[in-house]
Enzyme design. Structure first.
Site, short mmCIF file in Angstrom:
data_model
loop_
_atom_site.label_atom_id
_atom_site.label_comp_id
_atom_site.label_asym_id
_atom_site.label_seq_id
_atom_site.Cartn_x
_atom_site.Cartn_y
_atom_site.Cartn_z
N GLY A 212 -10.41 -2.86 -13.21
CA GLY A 212 -10.13 -4.31 -13.25
C GLY A 212 -9.90 -4.85 -11.87
CG ASN A 213 -10.60 -8.52 -10.76
OD1 ASN A 213 -9.84 -9.45 -10.97
ND2 ASN A 213 -11.83 -8.44 -11.30
CG HIS A 214 -4.91 -7.16 -7.79
ND1 HIS A 214 -3.95 -6.49 -8.52
CD2 HIS A 214 -5.34 -6.30 -6.84
CE1 HIS A 214 -3.80 -5.28 -8.02
NE2 HIS A 214 -4.64 -5.14 -7.00
#
Ligand code: CTP
Length: 403
Positions: A212-214
């Site tokens: 995923g990412n932030h």
């Protein structure tokens, strides 16, 4: 959230039996998120008390230019009240007040405020059926409408006199939805549909792990709110995000992976007038997703990744009349890279975030953007809240689509 949220509503109450319903009306305006002040005609205080309305509106209620019994004797300025209001609503509006409003009579604070108000004025008549049918009442209603004031027609039913017919003040719920719909119809994106993507995507590795990412999704959610506040029907397709939204014009569609986002976006794209893709979509996903939890084994581990669909590019390819907006998150050669994306993905606008700007990017409350249009016109904006950035983006879009 209602279009009345944070709007200043000045309720003018006049002396009809329906004044008792204004307690409920004030509650509904407050529930819709509006700030409410009440101005009453002196006679209306016989029907509902100022104490009730000031308690519900959380503001002092005024009915005279000054209060003789108040030792601090303060001038109640009709001009200030009129200027404070985003909307003035006269409900119930008696035949007497309608006639005075229509003829510029100014013998009480409510009427002086009406004459001073520069905002939209709504009036909801309430009177007995014969009074309502009288030509002079019809004339007042027509005259007020010719001034641009908005008529909320009374309903039919049993009246206080026992007679049955037209003249009942519209029910408070209907007054609120009438005003909301009227405001929405006057907004620049009324009848337009807007698609917005937001948040990260999660690409599964196995049942418990993902890539995923932030991204928090905040920018996309602010864009959705802006679009809805401009009157658009909004489809907000979001990856996993803790952001919340509650607006009657926003339909939230939750997805997890890039593939799901691609599918949902394509289901809706042909319906929409504007599409803004602000999601931080994963560019790669695991080629194989394990159906069981992968056990710890070797010292190193390799996961083979394959490209996801570039959703934005796929929309650029099939674009007909949609106004297509993309985002570009860059760390170097920002303008040059953003312009390449703009052309390659066939966009109308690109919103550039640079990770070199302090206060911009993932998990931040603020953002600093540069907007580039398809004619390579570059507009730079200062660091501001994501809500204010969303407003800037929609101002650019409105300038383009209504140019
Ligand atoms: N985007 C998308 N689908 C993807 C990847 C990106 O729709 N699979 C969209 C994003 O929502 C954004 C724009 O494309 O509006 C640009 O995203 P960005 O990550 O800056 O660029 P990429 O095209 O992915 O290129 P790169 O990561 O190589 O800079």
């Amino acid at each position: 959230m209602s279009v009345l949220s944070s709007k200043n509503i000045l309720l003018g109450v006049t002396a009809g039996i329906a004044a008792y319903k204004t307690a409920h009306l004030v509650r509904l305006f407050i529930k819709a998120g509006a700030n409410v002040k009440v101005v009453m005609t002196p006679a209306s205080k016989e029907f509902v008390t100022p104490l009730t309305l000031s308690t519900l509106s959380k503001n002092p209620v005024v009915s005279t230019f000054y209060d003789k019994e108040d030792e601090n004797e303060q001038w109640n300025s009709h001009v200030d009240l009129g200027l404070w209001a985003d909307y003035m609503v006269v409900a119930p509006a008696t035949a007497n007040t309608l006639s005075k409003m229509a003829n510029g009579v100014c013998d009480n604070l409510l009427l002086a405020t009406y004459l001073s108000a520069k905002c939209n004025v709504y009036f909801a008549p309430a009177m007995d059926l014969d009074m309502y049918q009288h030509p002079t009442t019809k004339l007042s209603v027509d005259k007020l409408q010719s001034f641009g004031n908005v008529f909320i027609p009374p309903s039919s039913g049993e009246l206080a006199s026992g007679l049955v017919g037209e003249g009942r003040m519209e029910e408070p719920e209907n007054i609120v939805s009438f005003i909301e719909n009227d405001i929405i119809r006057g907004l620049p994106l009324f009848n337009k549909q807007v698609l917005i993507t937001a948040g990260p995507t999660y690409e599964a590795i196995d049942p418990v792990r993902f890539i995923g990412n932030h991204s928090s999704g905040k920018m996309g959610f602010e864009l959705a709110k802006s679009a809805a506040n401009l009157g658009a029907k909004v489809y907000l397709i979001t990856g996993p995000s803790n952001e919340k939204v509650n607006h009657s014009l926003i339909q939230r569609i939750d997805v997890v992976s890039a593939e799901e986002m691609y599918t949902e976006v394509h289901k809706l794209y042909s319906l929409v007038d504007i599409a803004i893709l602000s999601a931080a979509v994963a560019d790669y996903k695991p080629s194989v997703v394990s159906s069981i939890k992968i056990k710890k084994a070797e010292n190193t581990m390799t996961i083979e990744l394959e490209k996801t669909h570039d959703i934005l590019a796929s929309l650029g390819k099939i674009k007909i009349a949609q106004f297509l907006v993309g985002f570009a998150l860059e760390t170097n050669n920002e303008i040059e890279n953003a312009m390449i994306k703009l052309k390659k993905k066939n966009l109308d606008l690109i919103v550039l975030n640079s990770l070199q700007d302090k206060g911009a990017g993932f998990q931040k409350e603020t953002n600093k953007v540069t907007i580039i249009d398809k004619f390579e016109k570059i507009s730079e904006f200062s660091l501001k809240s994501k809500a204010a950035v969303a407003t800037d983006i929609f101002n650019e879009i409105l300038n383009k689509i209504y140019a």
